[in-house]
Design a protein around this motif. Structure first.
Motif, PDB file in Angstrom:
ATOM      1  N   THR A 141       0.771  -1.122  -0.132  1.00 17.07           N
ATOM      2  CA  THR A 141       0.043  -0.060   0.138  1.00 17.07           C
ATOM      3  C   THR A 141       0.780   1.348  -0.106  1.00 17.07           C
ATOM      4  O   THR A 141       0.276   2.526   0.042  1.00 17.07           O
ATOM      5  N   GLY A 142       2.296   1.196  -0.042  1.00 16.14           N
ATOM      6  CA  GLY A 142       3.066   2.099  -0.119  1.00 16.14           C
ATOM      7  C   GLY A 142       3.228   2.807  -1.574  1.00 16.14           C
ATOM      8  O   GLY A 142       2.580   2.437  -2.428  1.00 16.14           O
ATOM      9  N   GLN A 143       4.446   3.578  -1.594  1.00 16.83           N
ATOM     10  CA  GLN A 143       4.487   4.375  -2.660  1.00 16.83           C
ATOM     11  C   GLN A 143       5.824   3.884  -3.556  1.00 16.83           C
ATOM     12  O   GLN A 143       6.002   4.192  -4.675  1.00 16.83           O
ATOM     13  N   GLU A 144       6.440   2.911  -2.774  1.00 15.55           N
ATOM     14  CA  GLU A 144       7.615   2.291  -3.580  1.00 15.55           C
ATOM     15  C   GLU A 144       7.637   0.686  -3.466  1.00 15.55           C
ATOM     16  O   GLU A 144       6.835   0.073  -2.573  1.00 15.55           O
ATOM     17  N   SER A 145       8.303  -0.017  -4.570  1.00 15.67           N
ATOM     18  CA  SER A 145       8.333  -1.282  -4.517  1.00 15.67           C
ATOM     19  C   SER A 145       8.998  -1.960  -3.154  1.00 15.67           C
ATOM     20  O   SER A 145       9.802  -1.193  -2.611  1.00 15.67           O
ATOM     21  N   VAL A 146       8.482  -3.040  -2.870  1.00 19.13           N
ATOM     22  CA  VAL A 146       9.092  -3.993  -1.712  1.00 19.13           C
ATOM     23  C   VAL A 146       9.337  -5.125  -2.132  1.00 19.13           C
ATOM     24  O   VAL A 146       8.839  -5.813  -3.159  1.00 19.13           O
ATOM     25  N   SER A 147      10.661  -5.690  -1.658  1.00 20.96           N
ATOM     26  CA  SER A 147      11.032  -7.083  -1.941  1.00 20.96           C
ATOM     27  C   SER A 147      10.835  -8.104  -0.790  1.00 20.96           C
ATOM     28  O   SER A 147      11.229  -7.914   0.331  1.00 20.96           O
ATOM     29  N   LEU A 148       9.944  -9.102  -1.221  1.00 19.63           N
ATOM     30  CA  LEU A 148       9.671 -10.179  -0.652  1.00 19.63           C
ATOM     31  C   LEU A 148      10.835 -11.264  -0.789  1.00 19.63           C
ATOM     32  O   LEU A 148      10.927 -11.730  -1.653  1.00 19.63           O
ATOM     33  N   VAL A 149      11.850 -11.467   0.410  1.00 20.21           N
ATOM     34  CA  VAL A 149      12.965 -12.258   0.187  1.00 20.21           C
ATOM     35  C   VAL A 149      12.940 -13.709   0.633  1.00 20.21           C
ATOM     36  O   VAL A 149      13.747 -14.513   0.388  1.00 20.21           O
TER      37      VAL A 149
END
Length: 218
Positions: A47-55
């Protein structure tokens, strides 16, 4: 036939970085019969403004598995779904574990997972405890595979039904009375010197659960 699982309360967990919302916040797979691998879906939404990485997605117990196969980038407004599978069991009892979802930057969201495995006829309470229950009470027997059944005996004796119950009529739920007043609550011995049986055995006509055993504890 497994019982449909309930996927928690609908609440969500939010990671500190990237505003990742995990739904559900906890997974409750309900009561399941033996020989079934219950499963559920876990959705992670950015729900944020930047990409997030699930590692990484790490179960805390070998009883859990997922279809996570490697690092995933979740763009803003996008979601990623993970399939969660619990191994089958052939022993009655609860199972509780967690899934740890790790994100780049060392943020983590932990999702509890629970399930109870039971015979096709589940007894409640799961054991009789003199200290907790006294020397008599009511035993609820429930069909978890939606097969109606009758209750034929308790400890080889005729069943005493709870008020308004008819053990001879097929039903999904029966409530019967148990009575151990003949045994002393401290010594667990009756006047004839016989010890309280370690099990209460209920006989039913359920095709997959002709006998339901209930542990007795002093």
């Amino acid at each position: 036939m497994p019982v449909d699982p309930s996927l928690g309360s609908g609440e969500s967990s939010e990671a500190a970085r990237g505003n990742v919302v995990v739904t559900p916040s906890r997974i409750d797979l309900g009561v399941q019969p033996f020989g079934i691998q219950p499963s559920a879906s876990l959705r992670l939404t950015n729900t944020g403004q930047e990409s997030v990485s699930l590692v990484a997605v790490s179960p805390t117990c070998g009883c859990l598995a997922t279809d996570f196969s490697g690092r995933v980038a979740i763009a803003p407004g996008e979601s990623h779904t993970i399939q969660v599978i619990h191994e089958e069991r052939n022993q009655a009892g609860p199972s509780q574990a967690s899934l740890r979802c790790m994100f780049l930057g060392n943020d983590m969201v932990s999702v509890p997972v629970k399930v109870v495995f039971a015979r096709p006829v589940k007894a409640d309470p799961t054991w009789v405890d003199f200290a907790r229950d006294g020397d008599r009470g009511v035993l609820t027997l429930r069909s978890i595979d939606t097969t109606p059944f009758r209750v034929l005996s308790l400890q080889g004796r005729p069943v005493v039904p709870d008020a308004g119950e008819d053990p001879n009529t097929p039903a999904l739920v029966h409530r019967i009375k148990w009575d151990l007043r003949e045994y002393d609550t401290e010594s667990c011995v009756n006047p004839q010197g016989e010890r309280m049986p370690p099990w209460l055995v209920v006989e039913t006509d359920h095709p997959e659960a002709s006998l339901v055993d209930e542990i007795g504890r002093a």
